[in-house]
Design an enzyme around this catalytic site. Sequence first.
Site, PDB file in Angstrom:
ATOM      1  N   ASP A  51       0.677  -1.557  -0.047  1.00 21.36           N
ATOM      2  CA  ASP A  51      -0.068  -0.265   0.246  1.00 21.36           C
ATOM      3  C   ASP A  51       0.879   1.652   0.482  1.00 21.36           C
ATOM      4  O   ASP A  51       0.329   2.119  -0.498  1.00 21.36           O
ATOM      5  CB  ASP A  51      -0.819  -0.266   1.560  1.00 21.36           C
ATOM      6  CG  ASP A  51      -2.412  -0.617   1.125  1.00 21.36           C
ATOM      7  OD1 ASP A  51      -2.497  -1.534  -0.029  1.00 21.36           O
ATOM      8  OD2 ASP A  51      -3.116  -1.458   2.015  1.00 21.36           O
ATOM      9  N   ASN A 123      -4.563   9.278   1.279  1.00 28.54           N
ATOM     10  CA  ASN A 123      -4.602   8.445   2.297  1.00 28.54           C
ATOM     11  C   ASN A 123      -5.073   9.449   3.129  1.00 28.54           C
ATOM     12  O   ASN A 123      -6.039   9.520   3.754  1.00 28.54           O
ATOM     13  CB  ASN A 123      -3.710   7.812   3.703  1.00 28.54           C
ATOM     14  CG  ASN A 123      -4.166   6.132   2.941  1.00 28.54           C
ATOM     15  OD1 ASN A 123      -5.230   6.183   2.617  1.00 28.54           O
ATOM     16  ND2 ASN A 123      -3.328   5.704   3.959  1.00 28.54           N
ATOM     17  N   ASP A 152      -1.441  16.931  20.675  1.00 30.57           N
ATOM     18  CA  ASP A 152      -0.905  16.449  20.134  1.00 30.57           C
ATOM     19  C   ASP A 152      -0.453  16.862  18.083  1.00 30.57           C
ATOM     20  O   ASP A 152       0.389  17.029  17.636  1.00 30.57           O
ATOM     21  CB  ASP A 152      -0.110  15.056  19.961  1.00 30.57           C
ATOM     22  CG  ASP A 152       0.633  15.176  21.383  1.00 30.57           C
ATOM     23  OD1 ASP A 152       1.207  16.191  22.361  1.00 30.57           O
ATOM     24  OD2 ASP A 152       1.007  13.653  21.503  1.00 30.57           O
ATOM     25  N   LYS A 167      -8.197   4.621  12.110  1.00 28.80           N
ATOM     26  CA  LYS A 167      -8.441   3.874  12.690  1.00 28.80           C
ATOM     27  C   LYS A 167      -7.267   3.530  13.842  1.00 28.80           C
ATOM     28  O   LYS A 167      -8.105   3.434  14.925  1.00 28.80           O
ATOM     29  CB  LYS A 167      -8.154   2.401  11.829  1.00 28.80           C
ATOM     30  CG  LYS A 167      -8.788   0.965  12.232  1.00 28.80           C
ATOM     31  CD  LYS A 167      -9.071   0.239  11.245  1.00 28.80           C
ATOM     32  CE  LYS A 167      -9.564  -1.331  12.260  1.00 28.80           C
ATOM     33  NZ  LYS A 167      -9.095  -1.785  13.476  1.00 28.80           N
ATOM     34  N   ALA A 187      -4.086  12.946  20.624  1.00 27.67           N
ATOM     35  CA  ALA A 187      -4.069  13.194  22.254  1.00 27.67           C
ATOM     36  C   ALA A 187      -4.446  14.611  22.641  1.00 27.67           C
ATOM     37  O   ALA A 187      -3.457  15.185  22.748  1.00 27.67           O
ATOM     38  CB  ALA A 187      -2.465  13.088  22.217  1.00 27.67           C
TER      39      ALA A 187
END
Length: 266
Positions: A51, A123, A152, A167, A187
């Site tokens: 990928d 993506n 973050d 995910k 985060a």
Amino acid sequence: MADRQHVYLFYRQVPELTKKATELSELAEKNGFNIVENHQEANIIISIGGDGTFLQSVRKTGFRNDCLYVGLATKENLGMYCDFHIDEISEMIAAMTDKHIKVRKYPTIKVNVDGEGTFYCLNEFSIRSGIIKTFALDVYIDDLHFETFCGDGMLIATPTGSTAYNKSVKGAVVDPLLPCLQVSEIASLNNNQFRTLDSSFILSGDRKLIFHVIQDGNDYPTMAMDNEALSIQHVKKVEVQLSGEVIKTIKLKNNSFWHKVKRSFL
């Protein structure tokens, strides 16, 4: 497939893959395809790898929407973008020569940073602190100031990218038939000063997401387009939205997006 006969092979120049690429070239030419050395002359682009290689093939060839991208896996797991395996080249050739071939379309993201140019992602796009310190963003949905984020970083994924980095930060897996963006926090810090939704959320493909980086000295974030870093200093404003352009791949029977999700995770 009469209008798609010029093939460009994208792969790492290592002996094992070069050998496989030679075998593929010979078989393709026997079936009426023409192997080209310049991707600009191709209307079929085949990546040989995983990928990550597929994402690189799309990026390095300019996110073309006038050609067909095909992923050829070299490892046992086909992944999300590779529909064929290196040891089953004849199946790929058969699919490419099928006059009733169907095309799958994947949406892409476009990102503009401080008006310095437009960048594309298949993506996801992520923006994170460039130092070991939280950083803050004012988050706008269209013209609405939605929240002030501190943490973050944040991640914006396409539906196909929803199974990747998204995910892993507890975002939802989204059907690619839905043209949308998914926004996920990395985060986040929630206290009396900063308050966020603290949940992934989905935006229509017609929406624009805008980040204003709060200039507190931490204004040199790390930004990533899929698996490639983007380095721009003193970032102030980032705009993210669906591009309206798509990446086309071969659509196979019994190998839908959800077949791939089941194969990869269940």
